[in-house]
Design a protein around this motif. Structure first.
Motif, PDB file in Angstrom:
ATOM      1  N   ASP A 151       0.828  -1.041   0.135  1.00 50.13           N
ATOM      2  CA  ASP A 151       0.057  -0.136  -0.067  1.00 50.13           C
ATOM      3  C   ASP A 151       0.624   1.380  -0.178  1.00 50.13           C
ATOM      4  O   ASP A 151       0.644   2.356   0.030  1.00 50.13           O
ATOM      5  CB  ASP A 151      -0.673  -0.104   1.776  1.00 50.13           C
ATOM      6  N   ASP A 205      -3.307   0.326  -4.548  1.00 49.19           N
ATOM      7  CA  ASP A 205      -3.258  -0.681  -2.920  1.00 49.19           C
ATOM      8  C   ASP A 205      -3.732  -1.688  -3.111  1.00 49.19           C
ATOM      9  O   ASP A 205      -4.645  -1.801  -3.809  1.00 49.19           O
ATOM     10  CB  ASP A 205      -4.569  -0.103  -2.250  1.00 49.19           C
ATOM     11  N   ARG A 226      -4.801  -3.530  -0.575  1.00 50.61           N
ATOM     12  CA  ARG A 226      -4.976  -3.294   0.407  1.00 50.61           C
ATOM     13  C   ARG A 226      -6.411  -4.307   0.700  1.00 50.61           C
ATOM     14  O   ARG A 226      -7.041  -4.262  -0.506  1.00 50.61           O
ATOM     15  CB  ARG A 226      -5.867  -2.759   1.341  1.00 50.61           C
ATOM     16  N   ASP A 268       2.755   4.578   3.042  1.00 46.79           N
ATOM     17  CA  ASP A 268       1.229   4.828   3.554  1.00 46.79           C
ATOM     18  C   ASP A 268       0.934   5.929   4.849  1.00 46.79           C
ATOM     19  O   ASP A 268      -0.120   5.945   4.988  1.00 46.79           O
ATOM     20  CB  ASP A 268       0.345   3.399   3.940  1.00 46.79           C
ATOM     21  N   TRP A 282       0.144   8.697   2.899  1.00 48.12           N
ATOM     22  CA  TRP A 282      -1.484   8.432   2.023  1.00 48.12           C
ATOM     23  C   TRP A 282      -2.892   8.204   3.002  1.00 48.12           C
ATOM     24  O   TRP A 282      -3.574   8.486   2.819  1.00 48.12           O
ATOM     25  CB  TRP A 282      -1.009   7.234   0.992  1.00 48.12           C
ATOM     26  N   ASP A 283      -2.482   7.882   4.175  1.00 47.48           N
ATOM     27  CA  ASP A 283      -3.275   7.451   4.812  1.00 47.48           C
ATOM     28  C   ASP A 283      -3.881   9.091   6.104  1.00 47.48           C
ATOM     29  O   ASP A 283      -4.986   8.809   6.074  1.00 47.48           O
ATOM     30  CB  ASP A 283      -2.593   6.299   6.312  1.00 47.48           C
ATOM     31  N   THR A 285       6.917   7.407   8.110  1.00 48.56           N
ATOM     32  CA  THR A 285       6.441   8.213   7.304  1.00 48.56           C
ATOM     33  C   THR A 285       7.607   8.877   6.258  1.00 48.56           C
ATOM     34  O   THR A 285       8.805   9.119   6.686  1.00 48.56           O
ATOM     35  CB  THR A 285       5.477   9.330   7.534  1.00 48.56           C
TER      36      THR A 285
END
Length: 444
Positions: A165, A182, A184, A261, A264-265, A302
Motif C-alpha cells: 500500500d 493499494d 489492501r 502509507d 497516504w493515510d 512516514t
C-alpha cells in the motif's frame, strides 16, 4: 483505491483487466516518435530527486540510484531506479529487498537487448524478480514482510511495479495519474476472493460481544495486505506478484511522488502535490512528510521520495502547473497491451499528442499469465531457463508454467516457459494447491 484518478477500480489489481475502451499505443510507435523528434540518448531528461523520512519503528527503507547502466560501460543504456520498502514485523524483508531486487530484475532481462526490447521485457522481468526475491527471502526469515514500490525511469518512459500500500503518483500536464494501486483487502473484492479461494481466511478483528472492528485482514497473522514480499508466517497466498504500469511522458515532463502509507493515510495526492508545489524535490519531500505528520501525529514511519523529470532544456526549474479539474488524459487509454498487438503498427494510426501515454498495465496474480512466453512480447526469453530464478534447465527438467492451469483451449502443459522444481512448488503454494515446506528451517 482507484488505480487511475478514479477511472479504474480494484478490478485491475485482481484481474489485470483493461480499463477504458481505447487501445494502448504500441511501444515501438512511441520510441520511433522519439527518434523522429531527434531526441538521442545524450538528450535524456534531467532527473532531480529528494528524500525525507520521519521514523516511528525504523522499518521504512529507500533506494535512490539515478545513474544505472543495464549494459556496464555503455552510457546509452543508462536508466534510473527508485524504490520504497515499507517493512512490518521487523525490517528484514525491507532490507533484503532493497539490497537484492534490482540485481534480480537485471538478471531476468535477456542479454544484449536494444532499448525498445529492454523496455518491452521489463514487465515480465519485474514479475520474475519480485517472486525470486520473495522466494529467496523465505530462506532467511518467516515473520518479516514489506511493501515494495519500485520505479524505473528510462528517458521519458516510467515503469512502476508495486505490491502493498505504498504508492507512486505522477503529476504531468496539470493532471494526476496513479501508477500503483493499494493491495489492501478493503480495496479489492477480487483480492479477497483470490486469497479465500487459495485457503486464506479474510475478516475483521472480532472483539467481545461479536463486533467486528478495523480493516479486513488475513488470518492467522492479521495482515491487511493481500500482496507483499515476505510474510511467510501469514501464508503463501499473500503473493509477491506486482501490479506493473508503464507510461511515457510528453516533453513537458512531470513530478513523481513515491510515499509510504504514513503519507497516504493522511493526505490525498492533490494535497501532497499542492502543499509542495514550487519546491525542489528534497524540500518538497520534507514538506509532504511534515504536512502528514502535523495532521495526525507520527503514528507510523512516514517516508517520501520526490522525483522531477525535466524534459525540456529551457525548463531548468520546474514550477509544476496547477492541477486542472478532471482526470488524467489517459483515462480511456489504460489497457494492457495484448500479445496479439505485437505486430508492427503504422505510425499514422496514432496521433502524436503531447500527453501522458500508456504503454502497459497488468495486475493479474497468476504466474501462468504473467510469465507467459508471449507476455508482453514473444521470443526474447531463453526457453530452458527457469522463468523465475534464471537457473539453467535441461530439456527434461523444466515444468511448464501452465502445469495445472485451469485455462482451457490452447494452453498445454508442455508449452513454455518453464520453471525449476522449487519455483514450481512456490507457484503452486501461491495458488493454494499445497503448502510450501518451511525453507527457513531447512536452511539452518
Amino acid at each position: 483505491m482507484s488505480s487511475l484518478s478514479g477511472s479504474v477500480g480494484g478490478g485491475s489489481v485482481g484481474g489485470g483487466s483493461s480499463a477504458g475502451g481505447g487501445a494502448a499505443v504500441p511501444l515501438a510507435v512511441l520510441l520511433r516518435r522519439e527518434v523522429a523528434s531527434e531526441r538521442t540518448a545524450s538528450e535524456r531528461p534531467e532527473l532531480h530527486s529528494g528524500l525525507f523520512s520521519q521514523a516511528k519503528k525504523g522499518e521504512d527503507f529507500t533506494f535512490l540510484k539515478p545513474d544505472c547502466e543495464r549494459l556496464p560501460g555503455v552510457p546509452s543504456s543508462s536508466f534510473s531506479a527508485f524504490g520504497l520498502f515499507d517493512g512490518h514485523n521487523g525490517n528484514g524483508a525491507a532490507i533484503y529487498t532493497k539490497e537484492n531486487l534490482l540485481n534480480n530484475i537485471l538478471s531476468a532481462v535477456p542479454a544484449d537487448l536494444n532499448r525498445e526490447d529492454w523496455l518491452a521485457v521489463l514487465p515480465r522481468s519485474l514479475v520474475a524478480a519480485f517472486v525470486k526475491t520473495d522466494k529467496d527471502f523465505m530462506t532467511k526469515a518467516r515473520s518479516s514482510g514489506t511493501t515494495v514500490t519500485f520505479v524505473i525511469i528510462d528517458g521519458l518512459v516510467i515503469t512502476v511495479a508495486s505490491v502493498g500500500d505504498s504508492r507512486c503518483v505522477l503529476e504531468a500536464e496539470g493532471s494526476i495519474y496513479h501508477l500503483s494501486s493499494d493491495h489492501r483487502f478493503d480495496a479489492s473484492k477480487e483480492e479477497v476472493d483470490r486469497v479465500t479461494e487459495a485457503g486464506g481466511d479474510v475478516g475483521r478483528l472480532n472483539v467481545v460481544g461479536g463486533a467486528e472492528i478495523g480493516p479486513l485482514r488475513c488470518w492467522p497473522g492479521g495482515l491487511c495486505l493481500s500482496r507483499s514480499i515476505g510474510d511467510q508466517d501469514v501464508g503463501q497466498f499473500i503473493v509477491p506478484v506486482p501490479l506493473v504500469k508503464q507510461v511515457k511522458l510528453s516533453t513537458a515532463g512531470g513530478r513523481l511522488i513515491i510515499a509510504s502509507d504514513g503519507v497516504w493515510d493522511v493526505l490525498s495526492p492533490e494535497v501532497a502535490f499542492n502543499c509542495s508545489r514550487e519546491l525542489p524535490p528534497e524540500p518538497a519531500a520534507e514538506q509532504i512528510v511534515k504536512t502528514a505528520v502535523q495532521s495526525k501525529g507520527l503514528r507510523d514511519d512516514t517516508t517520501c521520495i520526490v522525483v522531477d523529470i525535466i524534459a525540456e532544456k529551457n525548463n531548468s526549474s520546474m514550477p509544476l502547473p496547477k492541477k486542472q479539474p478532471g482526470i488524467g488524459v489517459f483515462k480511456n487509454m489504460f489497457c494492457k497491451k495484448k500479445s496479439s498487438d505485437s505486430s508492427p503498427h503504422a505510425d499514422r494510426e496514432y496521433m502524436d499528442p503531447d500527453i501522458v501515454e500508456e504503454i502497459f498495465e497488468d495486475g493479474c496474480a497468476l504466474l501462468s499469465r504473467r510469465l507467459d512466453s508471449e507476455y508482453p512480447v514473444r521470443n526474447m526469453f531463453k526457453l530452458f531457463i527457469c522463468a523465475i530464478c534464471q537457473v539453467e534447465l535441461k530439456p527434461n527438467q523444466g515444468i511448464s508454467v501452465h502445469e495445472d492451469s485451469s485455462q482451457p483451449g490452447s494452453l498445454r502443459r508442455w508449452d513454455g516457459p518453464f520453471l525449476c522444481q522449487s519455483c514450481q512448488e512456490k507457484k503452486e503454494a501461491m495458488e493454494g494447491k499445497h503448502r510450501l515446506r518451511d525453507s527457513s528451517k531447512n536452511s539452518e
